[in-house]
Scaffold this motif. Sequence first.
Motif, PDB file in Angstrom:
ATOM      1  N   GLU A  92     -12.259   3.370 -11.083  1.00  0.00           N
ATOM      2  CA  GLU A  92     -10.905   3.054 -10.634  1.00  0.00           C
ATOM      3  C   GLU A  92      -9.889   3.131 -11.773  1.00  0.00           C
ATOM      4  O   GLU A  92      -8.762   3.611 -11.583  1.00  0.00           O
ATOM      5  CB  GLU A  92     -10.860   1.657  -9.996  1.00  0.00           C
ATOM      6  N   ASP A  93     -10.274   2.674 -12.956  1.00  0.00           N
ATOM      7  CA  ASP A  93      -9.357   2.735 -14.098  1.00  0.00           C
ATOM      8  C   ASP A  93      -9.060   4.180 -14.490  1.00  0.00           C
ATOM      9  O   ASP A  93      -7.933   4.501 -14.894  1.00  0.00           O
ATOM     10  CB  ASP A  93      -9.959   1.981 -15.290  1.00  0.00           C
ATOM     11  N   ASP A  94     -10.058   5.055 -14.374  1.00  0.00           N
ATOM     12  CA  ASP A  94      -9.842   6.467 -14.690  1.00  0.00           C
ATOM     13  C   ASP A  94      -8.876   7.107 -13.695  1.00  0.00           C
ATOM     14  O   ASP A  94      -8.058   7.952 -14.068  1.00  0.00           O
ATOM     15  CB  ASP A  94     -11.169   7.229 -14.688  1.00  0.00           C
ATOM     16  N   ILE A  95      -8.964   6.707 -12.425  1.00  0.00           N
ATOM     17  CA  ILE A  95      -8.047   7.238 -11.416  1.00  0.00           C
ATOM     18  C   ILE A  95      -6.614   6.804 -11.725  1.00  0.00           C
ATOM     19  O   ILE A  95      -5.668   7.597 -11.614  1.00  0.00           O
ATOM     20  CB  ILE A  95      -8.469   6.775 -10.010  1.00  0.00           C
ATOM     21  N   LYS A  96      -6.443   5.563 -12.129  1.00  0.00           N
ATOM     22  CA  LYS A  96      -5.108   5.068 -12.460  1.00  0.00           C
ATOM     23  C   LYS A  96      -4.537   5.806 -13.667  1.00  0.00           C
ATOM     24  O   LYS A  96      -3.361   6.194 -13.665  1.00  0.00           O
ATOM     25  CB  LYS A  96      -5.157   3.559 -12.730  1.00  0.00           C
ATOM     26  N   ARG A  97      -5.361   5.985 -14.689  1.00  0.00           N
ATOM     27  CA  ARG A  97      -4.888   6.705 -15.872  1.00  0.00           C
ATOM     28  C   ARG A  97      -4.537   8.148 -15.530  1.00  0.00           C
ATOM     29  O   ARG A  97      -3.545   8.705 -16.029  1.00  0.00           O
ATOM     30  CB  ARG A  97      -5.946   6.650 -16.973  1.00  0.00           C
TER      31      ARG A  97
ATOM     32  N   ASN B  95      -1.463  -1.066 -15.131  1.00  0.00           N
ATOM     33  CA  ASN B  95      -1.677  -2.414 -14.595  1.00  0.00           C
ATOM     34  C   ASN B  95      -0.864  -2.668 -13.333  1.00  0.00           C
ATOM     35  O   ASN B  95      -1.122  -3.650 -12.624  1.00  0.00           O
ATOM     36  CB  ASN B  95      -1.328  -3.472 -15.652  1.00  0.00           C
ATOM     37  N   ASP B  96       0.126  -1.813 -13.063  1.00  0.00           N
ATOM     38  CA  ASP B  96       0.921  -1.956 -11.833  1.00  0.00           C
ATOM     39  C   ASP B  96       0.187  -1.389 -10.622  1.00  0.00           C
ATOM     40  O   ASP B  96       0.627  -1.578  -9.488  1.00  0.00           O
ATOM     41  CB  ASP B  96       2.259  -1.233 -11.984  1.00  0.00           C
ATOM     42  N   ILE B  97      -0.903  -0.682 -10.848  1.00  0.00           N
ATOM     43  CA  ILE B  97      -1.613   0.034  -9.784  1.00  0.00           C
ATOM     44  C   ILE B  97      -2.944  -0.651  -9.494  1.00  0.00           C
ATOM     45  O   ILE B  97      -3.669  -1.048 -10.411  1.00  0.00           O
ATOM     46  CB  ILE B  97      -1.874   1.500 -10.185  1.00  0.00           C
ATOM     47  N   ILE B  98      -3.253  -0.797  -8.221  1.00  0.00           N
ATOM     48  CA  ILE B  98      -4.573  -1.253  -7.796  1.00  0.00           C
ATOM     49  C   ILE B  98      -5.215  -0.134  -6.984  1.00  0.00           C
ATOM     50  O   ILE B  98      -4.619   0.348  -6.010  1.00  0.00           O
ATOM     51  CB  ILE B  98      -4.503  -2.532  -6.940  1.00  0.00           C
TER      52      ILE B  98
ATOM     53  N   PHE C 145      -2.396   0.403  -4.183  1.00  0.00           N
ATOM     54  CA  PHE C 145      -1.485  -0.715  -3.963  1.00  0.00           C
ATOM     55  C   PHE C 145      -0.619  -0.926  -5.207  1.00  0.00           C
ATOM     56  O   PHE C 145      -1.064  -0.714  -6.335  1.00  0.00           O
ATOM     57  CB  PHE C 145      -2.267  -2.002  -3.673  1.00  0.00           C
ATOM     58  N   SER C 146       0.615  -1.351  -4.955  1.00  0.00           N
ATOM     59  CA  SER C 146       1.563  -1.633  -6.030  1.00  0.00           C
ATOM     60  C   SER C 146       1.674  -3.144  -6.217  1.00  0.00           C
ATOM     61  O   SER C 146       1.922  -3.876  -5.255  1.00  0.00           O
ATOM     62  CB  SER C 146       2.933  -1.041  -5.703  1.00  0.00           C
ATOM     63  N   ARG C 147       1.505  -3.608  -7.455  1.00  0.00           N
ATOM     64  CA  ARG C 147       1.624  -5.037  -7.737  1.00  0.00           C
ATOM     65  C   ARG C 147       3.081  -5.483  -7.826  1.00  0.00           C
ATOM     66  O   ARG C 147       3.380  -6.649  -7.587  1.00  0.00           O
ATOM     67  CB  ARG C 147       0.927  -5.374  -9.065  1.00  0.00           C
TER      68      ARG C 147
ATOM     69  N   CYS D  45       0.862  -1.181   0.000  1.00  0.00           N
ATOM     70  CA  CYS D  45       0.000   0.000   0.000  1.00  0.00           C
ATOM     71  C   CYS D  45       0.900   1.233   0.000  1.00  0.00           C
ATOM     72  O   CYS D  45       1.632   1.471   0.965  1.00  0.00           O
ATOM     73  CB  CYS D  45      -0.910   0.002   1.222  1.00  0.00           C
ATOM     74  N   VAL D  46       0.854   2.006  -1.082  1.00  0.00           N
ATOM     75  CA  VAL D  46       1.762   3.145  -1.223  1.00  0.00           C
ATOM     76  C   VAL D  46       1.114   4.470  -0.863  1.00  0.00           C
ATOM     77  O   VAL D  46       1.808   5.499  -0.790  1.00  0.00           O
ATOM     78  CB  VAL D  46       2.308   3.224  -2.668  1.00  0.00           C
ATOM     79  N   GLY D  47      -0.188   4.488  -0.632  1.00  0.00           N
ATOM     80  CA  GLY D  47      -0.832   5.750  -0.284  1.00  0.00           C
ATOM     81  C   GLY D  47      -2.312   5.587  -0.030  1.00  0.00           C
ATOM     82  O   GLY D  47      -2.932   4.606  -0.452  1.00  0.00           O
ATOM     83  N   GLU D  48      -2.862   6.553   0.702  1.00  0.00           N
ATOM     84  CA  GLU D  48      -4.290   6.542   1.031  1.00  0.00           C
ATOM     85  C   GLU D  48      -4.768   7.979   1.193  1.00  0.00           C
ATOM     86  O   GLU D  48      -4.047   8.818   1.740  1.00  0.00           O
ATOM     87  CB  GLU D  48      -4.536   5.755   2.326  1.00  0.00           C
TER      88      GLU D  48
END
Length: 392
Positions: free
Chosen positions: A222-227, A261-264, A327-329, A203-206
Amino acid sequence: KEFLYDIISNRHSGLDVDRYDYYARDGLSAMGKKDAYNVLLRTAVVAKGLCPNRDTCFDCKDKPHSEEARHLMICYPVKHISEAMSFFETRINNHDKIYTHKKTKAAELLMVDLMLESDLHFSTLLSTQHNDPDALPTHSRFADFEYPKLPLSRAWMYPRLFLRADDSIVGVIEDKVLESSDKGLASLKKILRHLRKHEFYKCVGEVEIDEIGGDTLWDMDEDDIKREMVTILLETEGNRIARTNATYEFGDDEQITLDTNDIIVEKRELHYGSKEKNPVLQMNFLEKKHFEDIDTLPIEKLPLAGPPEKLPLNKPEHFIKRTIRFFSRDREKNELLGHAFQNWKIVKEEGYNELKMCFEEIDDEGESQSNPALLTQESASYSAVKRRKLDF
């Protein structure tokens, strides 16, 4: 005797013996804390209470609104309102520190990836040569196998198969993977290796939704947040670059590529049991005078209970908390994703110009670093950011 349902599953407030049992058990096992609300079990009585959910209550929803919605329910002494509040505080604390703790969630997310990857390679069998209708799992690539196959994710469609899909399935999948020479199972082997070594996702941040973004951010996919996070890393001079990954150089010819894809992205909602409502207001309480002969009264003469008129001083200001965790995969990209999260957080709080100014002002070398997307572990700006304690 509708109140009997409330003993096991209280549809009004959520205070029932089932939750009482596992809140107390998990709190003691995980944190060594004994419950402070055992007195509620000893002093609970049955009385006529005002239904807090008349529109959904099976006993009250058909009553006309002109009629008061009262029926028999479990009630408590007024003096134990604080203990009732403590019960629901235990709920949110257990969910925060045990059930949805970042370590718990990291292991859960790894297991989800394991099952998703296994679903691509293994199947359940509806019938086998040995006349066993519950074979679970088998390899999906047996081209000459004559019996119908079903993906692991569809085992729930057949109860006998679903009952076999317990914790032991991980060991079965691991055995199948080790026996196979299929190079296509490399990703699955990697996940299994992480699982056995307890190398869970990081978990890298909250962030709390009330502090950043509000409902707009919460409603974002969630995908939009990652992008958006990757795009902010790639911003130069305020211009967005439409890409989904970023490559960074570290040392001699070493490169790390950050991909969506590295980000959850995980949205977490914590509450006291009734969403935005105070669950104690869903309960009914009786004054002390009603407890003198309540055990001997016939049903028609039971006293009338009502919601509390005064609440304890320690009641929370808000009864729901929403957070988004990242989270980082890939363990090798934990730090880089941490930088991406901090950049994204600054932009959400202050805007892109503030992020740009931050890197321009704190460059130890005296040179303006106009491209915040090039923040790496070795850069002077990164060291300065750490010293400013921007929640790294």
